[in-house]
Design a protein around this motif. Structure first.
Motif, PDB file in Angstrom:
ATOM      1  N   UNK A  33       0.830  -1.203   0.000  1.00 56.76           N
ATOM      2  CA  UNK A  33       0.000   0.000   0.000  1.00 56.76           C
ATOM      3  C   UNK A  33       0.867   1.257   0.000  1.00 56.76           C
ATOM      4  N   UNK A  34       1.918   1.277   0.802  1.00 59.36           N
ATOM      5  CA  UNK A  34       2.797   2.441   0.832  1.00 59.36           C
ATOM      6  C   UNK A  34       3.556   2.602  -0.481  1.00 59.36           C
ATOM      7  N   UNK A  35       3.925   1.489  -1.101  1.00 57.95           N
ATOM      8  CA  UNK A  35       4.575   1.562  -2.412  1.00 57.95           C
ATOM      9  C   UNK A  35       3.608   2.157  -3.437  1.00 57.95           C
ATOM     10  N   UNK A  36       2.365   1.725  -3.405  1.00 62.20           N
ATOM     11  CA  UNK A  36       1.355   2.303  -4.296  1.00 62.20           C
ATOM     12  C   UNK A  36       1.204   3.792  -4.022  1.00 62.20           C
ATOM     13  N   UNK A  37       1.153   4.141  -2.750  1.00 65.75           N
ATOM     14  CA  UNK A  37       0.935   5.538  -2.382  1.00 65.75           C
ATOM     15  C   UNK A  37       2.044   6.431  -2.931  1.00 65.75           C
ATOM     16  N   UNK A  38       3.276   6.031  -2.759  1.00 63.80           N
ATOM     17  CA  UNK A  38       4.377   6.870  -3.243  1.00 63.80           C
ATOM     18  C   UNK A  38       4.442   6.837  -4.764  1.00 63.80           C
ATOM     19  N   UNK A  39       4.113   5.711  -5.371  1.00 63.02           N
ATOM     20  CA  UNK A  39       4.137   5.606  -6.826  1.00 63.02           C
ATOM     21  C   UNK A  39       3.111   6.566  -7.437  1.00 63.02           C
ATOM     22  N   UNK A  40       1.987   6.749  -6.770  1.00 63.30           N
ATOM     23  CA  UNK A  40       0.911   7.592  -7.284  1.00 63.30           C
ATOM     24  C   UNK A  40       0.955   9.023  -6.757  1.00 63.30           C
ATOM     25  N   UNK A  41       1.914   9.351  -5.925  1.00 63.24           N
ATOM     26  CA  UNK A  41       1.952  10.661  -5.272  1.00 63.24           C
ATOM     27  C   UNK A  41       2.000  11.815  -6.265  1.00 63.24           C
ATOM     28  N   UNK A  42       2.678  11.617  -7.380  1.00 61.70           N
ATOM     29  CA  UNK A  42       2.795  12.702  -8.351  1.00 61.70           C
ATOM     30  C   UNK A  42       1.626  12.737  -9.337  1.00 61.70           C
ATOM     31  N   UNK A  43       0.657  11.850  -9.137  1.00 65.44           N
ATOM     32  CA  UNK A  43      -0.527  11.836  -9.994  1.00 65.44           C
ATOM     33  C   UNK A  43      -0.351  11.075 -11.285  1.00 65.44           C
ATOM     34  N   UNK A  44       0.824  10.493 -11.489  1.00 70.01           N
ATOM     35  CA  UNK A  44       1.097   9.752 -12.719  1.00 70.01           C
ATOM     36  C   UNK A  44       1.696   8.397 -12.355  1.00 70.01           C
ATOM     37  N   UNK A 105      12.655   2.377   3.520  1.00 67.26           N
ATOM     38  CA  UNK A 105      12.748   3.728   2.956  1.00 67.26           C
ATOM     39  C   UNK A 105      13.622   3.699   1.710  1.00 67.26           C
ATOM     40  N   UNK A 106      14.717   2.963   1.742  1.00 65.19           N
ATOM     41  CA  UNK A 106      15.556   2.826   0.537  1.00 65.19           C
ATOM     42  C   UNK A 106      14.747   2.216  -0.602  1.00 65.19           C
ATOM     43  N   UNK A 107      13.965   1.200  -0.289  1.00 63.11           N
ATOM     44  CA  UNK A 107      13.140   0.541  -1.302  1.00 63.11           C
ATOM     45  C   UNK A 107      12.128   1.516  -1.894  1.00 63.11           C
ATOM     46  N   UNK A 108      11.525   2.337  -1.052  1.00 63.26           N
ATOM     47  CA  UNK A 108      10.566   3.315  -1.559  1.00 63.26           C
ATOM     48  C   UNK A 108      11.243   4.322  -2.481  1.00 63.26           C
ATOM     49  N   UNK A 109      12.461   4.739  -2.128  1.00 66.64           N
ATOM     50  CA  UNK A 109      13.188   5.658  -3.013  1.00 66.64           C
ATOM     51  C   UNK A 109      13.460   4.998  -4.354  1.00 66.64           C
ATOM     52  N   UNK A 110      13.735   3.715  -4.353  1.00 66.13           N
ATOM     53  CA  UNK A 110      13.984   3.022  -5.623  1.00 66.13           C
ATOM     54  C   UNK A 110      12.747   3.031  -6.511  1.00 66.13           C
ATOM     55  N   UNK A 124       7.868  14.494  -0.405  1.00 64.46           N
ATOM     56  CA  UNK A 124       7.110  14.762   0.806  1.00 64.46           C
ATOM     57  C   UNK A 124       6.526  13.478   1.393  1.00 64.46           C
ATOM     58  N   UNK A 125       6.043  12.606   0.537  1.00 57.20           N
ATOM     59  CA  UNK A 125       5.484  11.337   1.009  1.00 57.20           C
ATOM     60  C   UNK A 125       6.550  10.516   1.717  1.00 57.20           C
ATOM     61  N   UNK A 126       7.737  10.442   1.129  1.00 54.45           N
ATOM     62  CA  UNK A 126       8.824   9.689   1.756  1.00 54.45           C
ATOM     63  C   UNK A 126       9.230  10.297   3.080  1.00 54.45           C
ATOM     64  N   UNK A 127       9.247  11.610   3.148  1.00 53.54           N
ATOM     65  CA  UNK A 127       9.562  12.292   4.404  1.00 53.54           C
ATOM     66  C   UNK A 127       8.560  11.887   5.482  1.00 53.54           C
ATOM     67  N   UNK A 128       7.249  11.917   5.153  1.00 56.31           N
ATOM     68  CA  UNK A 128       6.223  11.579   6.138  1.00 56.31           C
ATOM     69  C   UNK A 128       6.308  10.118   6.563  1.00 56.31           C
ATOM     70  N   UNK A 129       6.487   9.209   5.604  1.00 56.01           N
ATOM     71  CA  UNK A 129       6.584   7.783   5.935  1.00 56.01           C
ATOM     72  C   UNK A 129       7.791   7.541   6.833  1.00 56.01           C
ATOM     73  N   UNK A 130       8.923   8.135   6.470  1.00 57.74           N
ATOM     74  CA  UNK A 130      10.140   7.957   7.273  1.00 57.74           C
ATOM     75  C   UNK A 130       9.926   8.445   8.700  1.00 57.74           C
TER      76      UNK A 130
END
Length: 161
Positions: A33-44, A105-110, A124-130
């Motif tokens: 779910x968090x991977x989806x959230x960050x993947x979609x954060x920019x709307x694309x 967090x490293x995985x999310x950045x990838x 911003x999403x990564x900052x909040x999750x971290x």
């Protein structure tokens, strides 16, 4: 980097329901779910991000076909129905030690840098999750810098606080 992400996700324990993936407290669903959230954060949703996420989940859990689709659907559904990130981050914080949280967090950045671009909403999403899972600023920034260095043609690197 991709191998590190797969290794991290393989280490996530199944939730209390065992192989069933619909439980909110299953760390695999929370991670998806968090991977989806960050993947979609920019709307694309870029194809390369989607493919990376699918590959990681498939390889991490040895899932394919209906089982993989179930995890993907559970993660996406959980993200779509969530009103905040706490439901997912609290699950991961309970199940992961400090090093595993940094690896997440490293995985999310990838995933963010899979398309070679960092958008401010992804940052911003990564900052909040971290923050929510207890990864300090220094570790978050180092992980971002590493992902940026390893993403061919990465642009949009923001300066952190």
């Amino acid at each position: 980097m991709f191998e590190r992400l797969v290794s991290f996700l393989k280490g996530l324990p199944p939730g209390a329901a065992g192989p069933r993936l619909e439980r909110e407290d299953d760390p695999r669903v929370a991670a998806a779910a968090l991977m989806f959230h960050v993947m979609n954060a920019d709307g694309v949703r870029h194809d390369v991000e989607w493919e990376r996420l699918n590959d990681v989940l498939s390889q991490s859990y040895g899932l394919s076909g209906d089982e993989l689709e179930t995890l993907i659907a559970a993660g996406e559904k959980a993200d779509n129905e969530a009103i905040d990130l706490y439901a997912f981050t609290s699950v991961l914080k309970r199940h992961l030690d400090e090093e595993a949280r940094i690896e997440f967090i490293r995985a999310m950045w990838e995933v963010v840098y899979a398309d070679g671009v960092l958008h401010e909403l992804e940052d911003n999403t990564l900052w909040r999750v971290a923050e929510l899972i207890g990864v300090d600023r220094r570790e978050r920034v180092l992980a971002r810098q590493e992902a940026a260095r390893n993403a061919p043609g990465a642009i949009g690197e923001s300066t952190d606080e």
